[in-house]
Design an enzyme around this catalytic site. Structure first.
Site, PDB file in Angstrom:
ATOM      1  N   ALA A 143       0.825  -1.204   0.000  1.00 28.14           N
ATOM      2  CA  ALA A 143       0.000   0.000   0.000  1.00 28.14           C
ATOM      3  C   ALA A 143       0.859   1.254   0.000  1.00 28.14           C
ATOM      4  O   ALA A 143       0.568   2.236  -0.702  1.00 28.14           O
ATOM      5  CB  ALA A 143      -0.928  -0.001   1.211  1.00 28.14           C
ATOM      6  N   TYR A 144       1.950   1.218   0.766  1.00 27.70           N
ATOM      7  CA  TYR A 144       2.852   2.367   0.821  1.00 27.70           C
ATOM      8  C   TYR A 144       3.542   2.570  -0.523  1.00 27.70           C
ATOM      9  O   TYR A 144       3.652   3.705  -1.007  1.00 27.70           O
ATOM     10  CB  TYR A 144       3.886   2.154   1.924  1.00 27.70           C
ATOM     11  CG  TYR A 144       4.806   3.328   2.146  1.00 27.70           C
ATOM     12  CD1 TYR A 144       4.344   4.493   2.749  1.00 27.70           C
ATOM     13  CD2 TYR A 144       6.147   3.275   1.748  1.00 27.70           C
ATOM     14  CE1 TYR A 144       5.194   5.573   2.953  1.00 27.70           C
ATOM     15  CE2 TYR A 144       6.993   4.349   1.945  1.00 27.70           C
ATOM     16  CZ  TYR A 144       6.515   5.493   2.552  1.00 27.70           C
ATOM     17  OH  TYR A 144       7.346   6.560   2.751  1.00 27.70           O
ATOM     18  N   CYS A 145       4.000   1.482  -1.129  1.00 25.51           N
ATOM     19  CA  CYS A 145       4.615   1.577  -2.454  1.00 25.51           C
ATOM     20  C   CYS A 145       3.624   2.160  -3.463  1.00 25.51           C
ATOM     21  O   CYS A 145       3.983   3.010  -4.289  1.00 25.51           O
ATOM     22  CB  CYS A 145       5.073   0.202  -2.923  1.00 25.51           C
ATOM     23  SG  CYS A 145       6.402  -0.529  -1.955  1.00 25.51           S
TER      24      CYS A 145
END
Length: 252
Positions: A143-145
């Site tokens: 999700a962060y990527c």
């Protein structure tokens, strides 16, 4: 305009990279407006208490900034954000939406809100703090990527749109920075001790300042070599990288 007359607005100012940016820019004679939910433990030229995901708070930022600067802004640094440590299957929908609301939608909407002030400065700049993870997948951080990839694409597509208005856009893609960021992330996993030393936030702040003052810089990796490392992993050893990542994150 001499540096002492320039004003920067930095979000997420109370800790981590945001705090380092505020302190370094102030040392260089830049007036700093800090935005955060919690009061910083150091002096600023002006602090705005705001939750960036709230539309009324973004309007408050616009109004207070306009009043403080006389209707112009030289630099906007979109730094505030949160991380996520969980597989896609483990990550709750609530946490996924939280990450995108703060790390992407708030960045886009605040930038749009402040564009008139940046244009009024004659040579405004938007700096988005993305991540090297925008260019390199990391398991259990999907999700962060994904959200940082969206931020980088926002930066790159916004740049030509604003060029005729005298506003420049720079995308900053740092690697591991020692800030305590992991302790404030959502998700059910703890990040492993990944290979490679973590850089310090002050070094990143110095690089961002120099990138801004050099003008015309579109993308900034920090440390400088990390972009080459990402290119090598993506194009030469993606399978080896995946195997190492699975071991680090204890994936079956």
């Amino acid at each position: 305009m001499p540096p002492s007359e320039k004003t920067a607005l930095i979000t997420g100012c109370s800790s981590g990279i945001g705090k380092a940016l505020c302190l370094y820019f102030k040392e260089q004679g830049i007036r700093v407006i800090g935005v955060s939910r919690h009061a910083p433990d150091f002096p600023l030229d002006h602090w705005i208490c705001a939750d960036l995901v709230r539309s009324e708070d973004r309007e408050k930022i616009l109004q207070e900034t306009s009043l403080f600067t006389g209707g112009k802004l030289d630099l906007l640094i979109n730094n505030a954000g949160m991380g996520s440590y969980a597989t896609w299957e483990e990550l709750s929908e609530e946490d996924l939406r939280k990450v995108f609301e703060l790390d992407f939608f708030a960045v886009v909407l605040l930038t749009r809100k402040l564009l008139p002030l940046l244009e009024n400065s004659g040579k405004g700049t938007v700096i988005n703090i993305s991540s090297s993870a925008s260019r390199l997948w990391v398991p259990c951080m999907g999700a962060y990527c994904a959200v940082k990839s969206a931020v980088s694409m926002f930066s790159d597509s916004l740049r030509p749109e604003l060029a005729s208005r005298g506003i420049h856009v720079m995308d900053v893609r740092p690697g591991q920075i020692s800030t305590g960021f992991s302790s404030r992330a959502c998700g059910c996993r703890r990040p492993p001790d990944a290979p490679g030393a973590k850089s310090n936030a002050r070094g990143l702040a110095r690089a961002v300042y120099r990138g801004w003052r050099s003008s015309g810089r579109n993308v900034l990796y920090y440390p400088w070599w990390i972009g080459m490392g990402i290119f090598f992993i993506r194009n030469v050893i993606p399978g080896i990288y995946d195997r190492i990542s699975r071991k680090l994150w204890k994936l079956k």
